[in-house]
Design a protein around this motif. Structure first.
Motif, mmCIF file in Angstrom:
data_model
loop_
_atom_site.group_PDB
_atom_site.id
_atom_site.type_symbol
_atom_site.label_atom_id
_atom_site.label_comp_id
_atom_site.label_asym_id
_atom_site.label_seq_id
_atom_site.Cartn_x
_atom_site.Cartn_y
_atom_site.Cartn_z
ATOM 1 N N GLU A 1 116.414 157.877 -32.839
ATOM 2 C CA GLU A 1 116.340 157.613 -34.274
ATOM 3 C C GLU A 1 116.997 158.746 -35.072
ATOM 4 N N ASN A 2 117.438 158.376 -36.271
ATOM 5 C CA ASN A 2 117.993 159.344 -37.199
ATOM 6 C C ASN A 2 117.917 158.758 -38.602
ATOM 7 N N VAL A 3 118.028 159.606 -39.620
ATOM 8 C CA VAL A 3 117.996 159.153 -41.016
ATOM 9 C C VAL A 3 119.306 159.550 -41.674
ATOM 10 N N THR A 4 119.963 158.595 -42.330
ATOM 11 C CA THR A 4 121.236 158.853 -42.993
ATOM 12 C C THR A 4 121.004 159.548 -44.322
ATOM 13 N N ARG A 5 122.098 159.966 -44.972
ATOM 14 C CA ARG A 5 122.012 160.614 -46.287
ATOM 15 C C ARG A 5 121.463 159.660 -47.348
ATOM 16 N N ALA A 6 121.630 158.339 -47.107
ATOM 17 C CA ALA A 6 121.101 157.353 -48.055
ATOM 18 C C ALA A 6 119.661 156.993 -47.745
ATOM 19 N N GLY A 7 119.057 157.616 -46.700
ATOM 20 C CA GLY A 7 117.659 157.378 -46.377
ATOM 21 C C GLY A 7 117.418 156.260 -45.392
ATOM 22 N N SER A 8 118.456 155.604 -44.848
ATOM 23 C CA SER A 8 118.276 154.498 -43.905
ATOM 24 C C SER A 8 117.892 155.024 -42.533
ATOM 25 N N LEU A 9 117.048 154.269 -41.822
ATOM 26 C CA LEU A 9 116.624 154.637 -40.468
ATOM 27 C C LEU A 9 117.559 153.976 -39.464
ATOM 28 N N VAL A 10 118.113 154.788 -38.551
ATOM 29 C CA VAL A 10 119.100 154.304 -37.591
ATOM 30 C C VAL A 10 118.528 154.406 -36.188
ATOM 31 N N PHE A 11 118.614 153.282 -35.429
ATOM 32 C CA PHE A 11 118.315 153.267 -34.007
ATOM 33 C C PHE A 11 119.648 153.232 -33.250
ATOM 34 N N LYS A 12 119.943 154.300 -32.505
ATOM 35 C CA LYS A 12 121.232 154.358 -31.810
ATOM 36 C C LYS A 12 121.352 153.267 -30.742
ATOM 37 N N MET A 13 120.285 152.993 -30.033
ATOM 38 C CA MET A 13 120.281 151.977 -28.989
ATOM 39 C C MET A 13 118.942 151.257 -29.068
ATOM 40 N N SER A 14 118.961 150.089 -29.700
ATOM 41 C CA SER A 14 117.704 149.378 -29.939
ATOM 42 C C SER A 14 117.113 148.854 -28.631
ATOM 43 N N ALA A 15 115.779 148.808 -28.588
ATOM 44 C CA ALA A 15 115.042 148.247 -27.460
ATOM 45 C C ALA A 15 114.101 147.166 -27.971
ATOM 46 N N VAL A 16 113.716 146.267 -27.068
ATOM 47 C CA VAL A 16 112.837 145.169 -27.474
ATOM 48 C C VAL A 16 111.505 145.687 -27.997
ATOM 49 N N ASN A 17 111.013 146.781 -27.408
ATOM 50 C CA ASN A 17 109.718 147.307 -27.863
ATOM 51 C C ASN A 17 109.806 148.039 -29.204
ATOM 52 N N ASP A 18 111.012 148.087 -29.795
ATOM 53 C CA ASP A 18 111.144 148.623 -31.161
ATOM 54 C C ASP A 18 110.687 147.609 -32.199
ATOM 55 N N THR A 19 110.409 146.386 -31.773
ATOM 56 C CA THR A 19 109.935 145.348 -32.693
ATOM 57 C C THR A 19 108.586 145.756 -33.304
ATOM 58 N N GLY A 20 108.465 145.594 -34.624
ATOM 59 C CA GLY A 20 107.201 145.925 -35.289
ATOM 60 C C GLY A 20 107.425 146.313 -36.733
ATOM 61 N N ASN A 21 106.344 146.755 -37.360
ATOM 62 C CA ASN A 21 106.388 147.165 -38.758
ATOM 63 C C ASN A 21 106.884 148.604 -38.879
ATOM 64 N N TYR A 22 107.639 148.835 -39.959
ATOM 65 C CA TYR A 22 108.136 150.181 -40.272
ATOM 66 C C TYR A 22 107.904 150.427 -41.748
ATOM 67 N N THR A 23 107.459 151.634 -42.038
ATOM 68 C CA THR A 23 107.139 152.009 -43.419
ATOM 69 C C THR A 23 107.965 153.232 -43.787
ATOM 70 N N VAL A 24 108.508 153.195 -44.998
ATOM 71 C CA VAL A 24 109.256 154.326 -45.508
ATOM 72 C C VAL A 24 108.561 154.832 -46.770
ATOM 73 N N GLU A 25 108.504 156.130 -46.897
ATOM 74 C CA GLU A 25 107.929 156.775 -48.083
ATOM 75 C C GLU A 25 109.000 157.660 -48.689
ATOM 76 N N VAL A 26 109.288 157.419 -49.969
ATOM 77 C CA VAL A 26 110.342 158.148 -50.664
ATOM 78 C C VAL A 26 109.711 158.957 -51.791
ATOM 79 N N ASP A 27 109.804 160.287 -51.673
ATOM 80 C CA ASP A 27 109.315 161.187 -52.727
ATOM 81 C C ASP A 27 110.474 161.543 -53.642
ATOM 82 N N ALA A 28 110.322 161.211 -54.927
ATOM 83 C CA ALA A 28 111.341 161.512 -55.923
ATOM 84 C C ALA A 28 110.730 162.362 -57.023
#
Length: 396
Positions: A94-121
């Motif tokens: 995993e990694n986070v881009t400058r725009a805040g997007s979450l990147v999976f370099k090589m996705s796996a089936v067990n990556d399926t599920g809920n994801y939450t992002v919190e942005v502090d401004a």
């Protein structure tokens, strides 16, 4: 989407639909949300959870696995411009881009599920949750090929290839030499796309592959079948030193002569040299005569033979010595000055004119004598011709 796929439950579909509806509401209200287009990924491919309606002056992006933003569920946090901290659930993919997007370099089936992002401004904190579904690809297509000859010994213009793409998909594409191909005058593809026939292989054919694209922009490829097509020999040429002209090479005794026979052929052809009808032991394309002798004069033939295509071509050249010059003669020149030449020419003309005048005068006299002989006094007079006698007397 295949609802019968193992591991896909109806409640996940309901959750995904709810997430899409929620995102639509968030988009209308200007709130932060995860783009619905990014909530579906494919196994073994890169997946990006893209953020929309990101506030200005972001101080930190934090991504969590699940709906709980507790520290134990953190995957990654990023503080612009260059501060990154992996969390307890960071797997190294995993990694986070400058725009805040979450990147999976090589996705796996067990990556399926809920994801939450919190942005502090600077003006507050916003959260967004989305359900990510990673689809499992089916097996890559297989491919088989049957040829009129072994695929390692195909002959250009003679052999054909029948290839079949082993898949249940209907979205099949064929790649010849890594380039998409369709039917042509020497190639036929069946209506279901699963079978391809190359009626006449070419020397430019070296690989064949089929692909399927059941998921947009995700291409599954079969293994590559590689060909080895034999051709030639063609463009047979003969190079000599010194050069030859009209099939004749002129060289002096004792000089060096080089002969080289070249052509385009696969595999490498065999070379045979014949001298005055006799086969030589040389089997290379080059032949050198370092010191030419009388016995080495005559005709040479280079034969180029391809054992795979069973074709042979040849070129001929004749080696001969330089032609001898004319025999030496004694130089006996007779020189006449120019004024004597002119004089002799005038003399010859004058002589010719004189002879012509003599002949003309003689002819004139002869003709004149012939006309007056009838009145000649010596002409005999017949007896009884008294009138003629009197006329003669009067003339006397």
């Amino acid at each position: 989407m295949d609802f019968s796929r193992p591991g896909f439950s109806p409640w996940r579909w309901i959750t995904l639909v709810a997430s899409l509806l929620t995102c639509g509401i968030c988009q209308a209200s200007g709130q932060l949300f995860i783009s619905p287009d990014s909530l579906i990924g494919v196994e073994k491919h890169r997946t990006i959870l893209t953020l929309e309606n990101v506030p200005e002056d972001v101080l930190e992006y934090s991504w969590y696995r699940g709906t709980d933003n507790s520290t134990g569920n953190m995957i990654f946090s990023y503080k612009p411009p260059n501060t990154r901290h992996p969390g307890p659930l960071f797997s190294g993919r995993e990694n986070v881009t400058r725009a805040g997007s979450l990147v999976f370099k090589m996705s796996a089936v067990n990556d399926t599920g809920n994801y939450t992002v919190e942005v502090d401004a600077s003006n507050g904190t916003q959260r967004a949750t989305g359900w990510l579904e990673i689809l499992k690809l089916g097996n890559d297509p297989g491919i088989t090929a049957n040829a009129s000859a072994n695929t390692s010994t195909l002959v250009e213009g003679m052999d054909s290839v029948l290839a079949e793409c082993l898949t249940n998909s209907s979205n099949i594409k064929w790649y010849l030499n890594s380039v998409p191909t369709s039917g042509s005058n020497r190639m036929t593809i069946s209506s279901d796309g699963k079978t391809l026939v190359i009626h006449r292989v070419s020397r430019s054919d070296y690989s064949l592959q089929c692909t399927i694209e059941d998921i947009p922009e995700i291409i599954q490829r079969s293994e590559v079948i590689r060909f080895s097509v034999s051709y030639g020999p063609d463009y047979v040429s003969l190079w000599t030193q010194p050069d030859f002209f009209a099939g004749v090479l002129t060289a002096a005794i004792g000089s060096s002569v080089q002969l080289e026979c070249t052509c385009f052929s696969r595999p490498k052809p065999k070379y045979h040299w014949i001298h005055n009808g006799s086969l030589l032991s040389i089997s290379e394309e080059n032949m050198t005569l370092p010191s030419l002798s009388w016995e080495q004069m005559g005709s040479y033939r280079c034969i180029v033979e391809n054992l795979e295509t069973q074709l042979a071509f040849y070129r001929d050249v004749t080696i001969q010595p330089p032609q001898l010059g004319p025999l030496p003669t004694v130089n006996k020149e007779f020189y006449i000055p120019g004024y004597w030449v002119k004089f002799l020419i005038l003399l010859a003309i004058a002589g010719g004119v004189f002879v012509c005048l003599i002949l003309a005068y003689t002819l004139f006299l002869f003709c004149s004598t012939g006309k007056t002989c009838h009145k000649c006094p010596c002409r005999p007079v017949r007896q009884g011709d008294e009138g003629e006698r009197q006329r003669r007397k009067s003339l006397l």
